[in-house]
Design a protein around this motif. Structure first.
Motif, mmCIF file in Angstrom:
data_model
loop_
_atom_site.group_PDB
_atom_site.id
_atom_site.type_symbol
_atom_site.label_atom_id
_atom_site.label_comp_id
_atom_site.label_asym_id
_atom_site.label_seq_id
_atom_site.Cartn_x
_atom_site.Cartn_y
_atom_site.Cartn_z
ATOM 1 N N LYS A 26 -7.803 1.767 -2.749
ATOM 2 C CA LYS A 26 -9.003 2.132 -3.498
ATOM 3 C C LYS A 26 -9.706 0.914 -4.090
ATOM 4 O O LYS A 26 -10.905 0.705 -3.891
ATOM 5 N N CYS A 27 -8.951 0.079 -4.828
ATOM 6 C CA CYS A 27 -9.576 -1.057 -5.510
ATOM 7 C C CYS A 27 -9.212 -2.409 -4.897
ATOM 8 O O CYS A 27 -9.781 -3.438 -5.274
ATOM 9 N N ASN A 71 -6.351 -3.995 -5.230
ATOM 10 C CA ASN A 71 -5.362 -4.732 -6.036
ATOM 11 C C ASN A 71 -4.068 -4.892 -5.237
ATOM 12 O O ASN A 71 -3.640 -3.992 -4.521
ATOM 13 N N CYS A 122 -1.060 2.379 -8.178
ATOM 14 C CA CYS A 122 -1.780 1.157 -8.531
ATOM 15 C C CYS A 122 -1.752 0.934 -10.036
ATOM 16 O O CYS A 122 -2.018 1.860 -10.826
ATOM 17 N N CYS A 165 -6.098 0.759 -11.072
ATOM 18 C CA CYS A 165 -6.958 1.952 -11.054
ATOM 19 C C CYS A 165 -6.188 3.266 -11.112
ATOM 20 O O CYS A 165 -6.790 4.338 -11.214
#
Length: 421
Positions: free
Chosen positions: A344-345, A347, A360, A363
Motif C-alpha cells: 500500500k505505502c 514501506n 505494516c 499505514c
C-alpha cells in the motif's frame, strides 16, 4: 564435398523452419509383448550397456570417429574378460550412444570450468534409454495399423497412445525407454507455432498474475488462490526396502524386490508429474506470469528438504521457462524484497518467517504474507518489462488492460477467502 554441402544446406533449412514450430514429446507404450519380444528388446538395452561401458573404460583411445562402427566389444565378467558381439543395435543407435558420451564429457568440462568438483564418467549397471536419431530409419510409425517398427527388430509392435499425435505434425527423433511398467517410445514432434499459440489464446483470461513459491502452500497467486499438494513416499516402498535389506545382493529374490521398488517409484513420479501438468495448465490461462527466481535447490538442504522433495515444486519454474516461448513469463530477481515491502505505502520492514500475516508499521495495511508477496512479484514483473520497453511486445493483443495490482487488496475487504486445491 557435394554430400557435405547438401547436409549443411538441409541443416540450415531445418533450423529456419524450427523457428516457426513448437516441439512437443508424446509418450507411446508398446503393447501385447510376447516373451520373445521382451527378449529382443532386452537384448537392445544390453548391447547398449556393453557399448557404453566399453568406450567409457578407455575414452582416450576408443572415443573416436569410428567408435560407432564397433561390432564386437570386450566386457568384464566375474571370471574373466569376454568378447561379446553387437547384433541387434543398429549403426544409428550406436551413433546416438557415442554422441551421448560426448555430451556427458562436454557437461563435465563446463562444470569443471565453473569451479565445481567433477570426477570421470562412471560405468552403467543398466541402460534404460536408447536414442533413435532419425524417423523413417531408426523407427517408423504406421498410423493406419497402429504399429511401430524399431530398427534391428523384425516385428512391428502394437502401441497405445498413437492417437495423441496430430495429423499436421512433423515427426522427428525418438527415444526408446525401458521402465518397470513396460517399454515406451518417446516421439519428438514439431507443431506449427501459430496454431499452438492460437489454442492457448482461446482459453486465456485478460489478467496478469504473480506467483509466490512456498513450503506450506506451494503456490500463492496474486489473485488470492493458494495451490497446495503433497505426494509422499508410500508405505509399500518402506516395507519393500526393509525386505530388500534381508536379501542377498544379486540373487533372484533381490532382483524381484528391486523391480517392485522401481515400479512403486514410477507410480509416485507419475502422480507428481500429473499434478504439475494440471498446475501449469491452470497458469497458462493468464496473459502474463511473473514469478520470483527462487533457489529451489538450496531449499532441499534446509529443514524442509523432505517437503520440497515430495512436492516436486522445482519442476514448476523449469516448466515456466519452457512456456516462456509461447506466453509472456517474467522472472523477478531472487533478492527482490517482496516479503518485506508494503503493497500500500511501499514501506520496507523485516518480518520473521514465523509471522504468516504482514502488518505494516506505517499505514497499518494487513494481509497474508504470501499473498502480499505474490502481489509485489507481479508489480516488479510489470515494472521490469515496462522499464525494458517490452510491455507492448510482451503482452498479447487480446490480453486487455493490465489493471493496477493494488486493486487485488480489495478482495480482503470484500471478505473473499483464498481458494485451496
Amino acid at each position: 564435398m557435394k554430400k557435405a554441402e547438401k547436409i549443411k544446406k538441409t541443416l540450415k533449412e531445418t533450423k529456419g523452419k524450427r523457428k516457426n514450430q513448437v516441439g512437443k514429446v508424446y509418450q507411446i507404450k508398446l503393447q501385447n509383448l510376447s516373451k520373445q519380444d521382451e527378449e529382443n528388446l532386452n537384448r537392445l538395452f544390453l548391447e547398449a550397456k556393453w557399448l557404453y561401458n566399453y568406450i567409457v573404460a578407455d575414452i582416450k583411445n576408443r572415443l573416436n570417429s569410428t567408435a560407432w562402427k564397433l561390432k564386437e566389444v570386450k566386457i568384464k565378467t566375474p571370471k574373466e574378460i569376454e568378447k561379446r558381439e553387437i547384433k541387434t543395435l543398429s549403426s544409428q543407435m550406436r551413433q546416438g550412444i557415442v554422441d551421448r558420451i560426448k555430451h556427458s564429457l562436454k557437461a563435465l568440462r563446463k562444470a569443471k570450468e565453473k569451479g565445481l568438483k567433477v570426477g570421470k564418467l562412471q560405468f552403467k549397471s543398466e541402460v534404460r534409454s536408447i536414442p533413435l536419431k532419425q524417423y523413417g530409419i531408426t523407427y517408423k510409425i504406421s498410423r493406419d495399423r497402429n504399429r511401430v517398427k524399431i530398427q534391428g527388430i523384425k516385428k512391428k509392435f502394437r502401441v497405445l497412445g498413437l492417437h495423441q499425435i496430430p495429423q499436421n505434425t512433423e515427426i522427428a527423433n525418438g527415444i526408446l525407454v525401458k521402465k518397470s511398467s513396460g517399454y515406451y517410445l518417446y516421439v519428438t514432434c514439431y507443431l506449427p507455432k501459430n496454431e499452438v499459440v492460437e489454442e492457448i489464446r482461446r482459453n486465456r483470461i485478460p489478467k496478469a498474475v504473480g506467483i509466490d513459491l512456498g513450503i506450506k502452500d506451494q503456490l500463492t497467486l496474486s489473485t488470492g488462490e493458494k495451490i497446495s499438494w503433497y505426494i509422499p513416499e508410500t508405505g509399500r516402498i518402506k516395507k519393500l526396502q526393509k525386505r530388500l535389506l534381508k536379501k542377498q545382493k544379486g540373487s533372484n529374490n533381490y532382483r524381484k524386490i528391486k523391480f517392485l521398488i522401481q515400479k512403486e517409484w514410477e507410480y509416485i513420479q507419475n502422480k507428481r508429474k500429473d499434478t504439475l501438468n494440471k498446475v501449469v495448465s491452470h497458469l497458462k490461462k493468464f496473459c502474463l506470469i511473473a514469478v520470483q527466481d527462487d533457489p529451489i535447490k538450496s531449499w532441499h538442504e534446509g529443514l524442509f528438504g523432505r517437503q520440497v522433495q515430495n512436492t516436486g515444486i522445482g519442476g514448476i519454474t523449469a516448466r515456466l521457462r519452457n512456456l516462456a516461448t509461447l506466453i509472456p513469463v517474467v522472472f523477478v530477481d531472487r533478492y527482490t524484497p517482496t516479503t518485506q515491502t508494503c503493497s500500500k505505502c511501499g514501506n520496507r520492514q523485516k518480518i520473521p518467517l514465523s509471522e504468516r500475516v504482514f502488518k505494516c508499521e506505517v499505514c497499518g495495511f494487513e494481509l497474508d504474507r504470501d499473498w502480499k508477496s505474490a502481489i509485489e512479484i507481479l508489480k516488479e514483473g510489470l515494472r521490469k518489462i515496462k522499464g525494458e520497453g517490452k510491455l507492448l511486445k510482451t503482452l498479447p493483443v487480446d490480453c486487455g488492460e493490465v489493471k493496477p495490482v493494488e486493486r487485488a487488496t480489495a478482495l480482503v475487504e470484500a471478505g473473499s477467502l483464498p481458494l485451496k486445491w
